[in-house]
Design an enzyme around this catalytic site. Structure first.
Site, short mmCIF file in Angstrom:
data_model
loop_
_atom_site.label_atom_id
_atom_site.label_comp_id
_atom_site.label_asym_id
_atom_site.label_seq_id
_atom_site.Cartn_x
_atom_site.Cartn_y
_atom_site.Cartn_z
CB SER A 15 -4.91 115.25 -32.31
OG SER A 15 -4.47 115.87 -33.50
CG ASN A 16 -6.88 119.48 -34.82
OD1 ASN A 16 -6.82 119.16 -36.00
ND2 ASN A 16 -5.89 120.12 -34.21
NE ARG A 17 -14.01 115.89 -37.78
CZ ARG A 17 -15.02 116.56 -38.33
NH1 ARG A 17 -15.74 117.38 -37.62
NH2 ARG A 17 -15.30 116.41 -39.61
#
Ligand code: C5P
Length: 395
Positions: free
Chosen positions: A208-210
Site C-alpha cells: 500500500s502507500n502512505r
C-alpha cells in the site's frame, strides 16, 4: 458551513438532554450563533445555566419572561433561525409539532419558522416504536423535516433497543447537510475516491502507500456541505465515517475501479483523490508466505488506471502527487488522462501531502490555467477545489 449561522437548538425533556450540551458547545466552537430554547421538562434534566455558559447567549425557557430579549416578539427566533434543531426530541414534542400545537416557546418557534427543522428523537424503545410516534415522524418527514434516526443500544430504562440519541457527530453532520441543501452544488451528484488502495500478497500482507485519506474525505465533506449528493468510494483509512453521504468501502485498485464504474453511471463529476496502487502482486498466495529463503522476489503487474478507463459524460478531476517537476508532470497527466482539472502537490515537503492536515497544491485546468495555492488545511484546499468545480460546471 456553520460559521455565522443562527442555530436554534431546542432541548426537550428526556434523559439525553445532557448530551445536547456537547452539541451546543461544538456548534458554538465552529462559529455558529446558538440560541437555546428549553422546554419546561428539559430544565428538570439539565440547567439552563449550562447552555448559557456554553453558548454565551441567553437561554429561553418560557414565553413569559419579561426581561428576555425574545419575549416580546415571540417569533423573533423563528425568523432569525437558519435552522431549528431539536436535540433530543421527545415523543411528546414530536406529537405536538405534528399536530400543530404551539403551547410553549419551542413549539411556537417551530410553527412560526420558515427555516428547516431537524429532529433527533430519543426515547424509550416502546415509545419510539409505537405506531403513533412512527405516524407522527412519517408526517413530519413528508413535510420536509429532517430526522436524525436514533441509535440502537442501551436505553436509560436498562433495556436494549432503538431509541438512544444519535451520536453528536452524526447530529452535527445532519445539521450541516440541511444547511447545505441550498448550496451551490445542490442537485449535483459527485463521486469522490479516497485513501490508499491495498494490494494483497497473501492472507496477512499487502502493498500500500502512505495516504491517510484526509484529502479525499475533506473533498467529500466540502461537496456535501455545498449540497451535493456525494458517493465516497474509500480504500481502508482510520478516519471517522463522514455522515450524509453514500460510502462504499473497497480495498484494491480493481475493487475501486468496479465501484467507480457503478457509482459514475449517473454522476456529474468524478474526483479521484485516492492514491491508487500502480502495481499489484501477480499472484496472491493462498497461505501466509513463509520466510524460508534469504531473498524474495515478487512479481508485480500494473493495476487498471481508473481515471483513464472510466468513461462517461461527467467532469473528471485527478490528483498528482509528485516529488519532482510537479507542474510539468501534472500537466502531462491532465492531458494523458483527459481531465478537466488536476490538483498537483509536492510530496517532498513535510507540511504538505501524505498523512498531514495541511496541503500546498497547484490547480491546473484543461485550458492550461495554473493557480498556486498557499499552504492551507486540507479542508480549505477542498473548498477551493469546489470553487473551481462550480466554475467548470458553469461552462
Ligand atoms: O498516474 P498517477 O497515479 O500519478 O495519477 C494520479 C491520478 O490518477 C489520481 O487522481 C489517482 O486517483 C488516479 N489513478 C487512477 N488509477 C490508477 C492510478 C491513479 O485513477 N491506477
Amino acid at each position: 458551513m456553520l460559521e455565522n449561522k443562527t442555530i436554534v437548538l431546542g432541548i426537550t425533556g428526556g434523559i439525553a438532554a445532557y448530551k445536547a450540551a456537547d452539541i451546543a458547545s461544538k456548534l458554538t466552537q465552529a462559529g455558529a450563533r446558538v440560541d437555546v430554547i428549553m422546554t419546561e421538562s428539559a430544565t428538570r434534566f439539565i440547567a439552563p445555566l449550562t447552555f448559557r455558559n456554553l453558548t454565551g447567549r441567553p437561554v429561553i425557557t418560557s414565553m413569559w419572561e419579561l426581561n428576555s430579549e425574545f419575549s416580546v416578539e415571540h417569533i423573533a427566533l423563528a425568523e432569525a433561525a437558519d435552522i431549528v434543531a431539536i436535540v433530543p426530541a421527545t415523543a411528546n414534542v414530536i406529537a405536538k409539532i405534528a399536530g400543530g400545537i404551539a403551547d410553549d416557546m419551542l413549539t411556537c418557534t417551530v410553527l412560526a419558522t420558515l427555516a428547516p427543522v431537524l429532529l433527533a428523537p430519543a426515547m424509550n424503545v416502546n415509545m419510539f416504536e409505537n405506531s403513533v410516534t412512527q405516524d407522527n415522524l412519517a408526517k413530519l418527514r413528508a413535510r420536509g423535516f429532517a430526522i436524525v434516526e436514533p441509535a440502537y443500544g442501551r436505553l436509560a430504562s436498562g433495556k436494549i433497543g432503538l431509541g438512544r440519541l444519535a451520536e453528536s457527530e452524526i447530529i452535527i453532520s445532519g445539521i450541516r447537510q440541511v444547511l447545505g441543501r441550498s448550496g451551490d452544488l445542490a442537485g449535483k451528484h459527485i463521486v469522490v475516491t479516497a485513501g490508499g488502495t491495498q494490494e494483497p500478497l497473501d492472507p496477512v500482507r499487502h502493498i500500500s502507500n502512505r495516504s491517510s485519506g484526509k484529502m479525499g474525505y475533506s473533498v467529500a465533506e466540502a461537496a456535501c456541505d455545498r449540497g451535493a449528493i456525494v458517493t465516497l468510494v474509500t480504500a481502508p483509512v482510520s478516519l471517522p465515517e463522514p455522515i450524509g453521504m453514500e460510502i462504499i468501502h473497497v480495498r484494491t485498485a480493481n475493487e475501486m475501479k468496479d465501484a467507480v464504474i457503478k457509482a459514475t453511471a449517473s454522476t456529474d463529476a468524478l474526483i479521484m483523490t485516492a492514491a491508487v496502487a500502480d502495481y499489484q502482486p501477480k499472484d496472491i498466495a493462498v497461505n501466509k508466505i513463509k520466510k524460508t529463503t534469504d531473498s524474495l522476489i515478487l512479481e508485480l503487474i500494473k493495476t487498471p488506471d481508473i481515471l483513464s478507463e472510466v468513461k462517461g459524460n461527467f467532469l473528471r478531476i485527478g490528483f498528482a502527487a509528485e516529488s519532482e517537476n510537479v507542474v510539468d508532470n501534472a500537466r502531462q497527466k491532465l492531458v494523458k488522462k483527459q481531465l478537466d482539472m488536476i490538483v498537483a502537490n509536492d510530496i517532498t515537503s513535510t507540511d504538505s501531502g501524505f498523512d498531514v492536515d495541511t496541503n500546498r497544491v497547484t490547480l491546473i485546468d484543461h485550458d492550461g490555467k495554473v493557480e498556486n495555492l498557499p499552504l492551507l488545511t486540507k479542508r480549505e484546499v477542498a473548498d477551493r477545489i469546489m470553487g473551481k468545480l462550480i466554475k467548470l460546471f458553469a461552462r
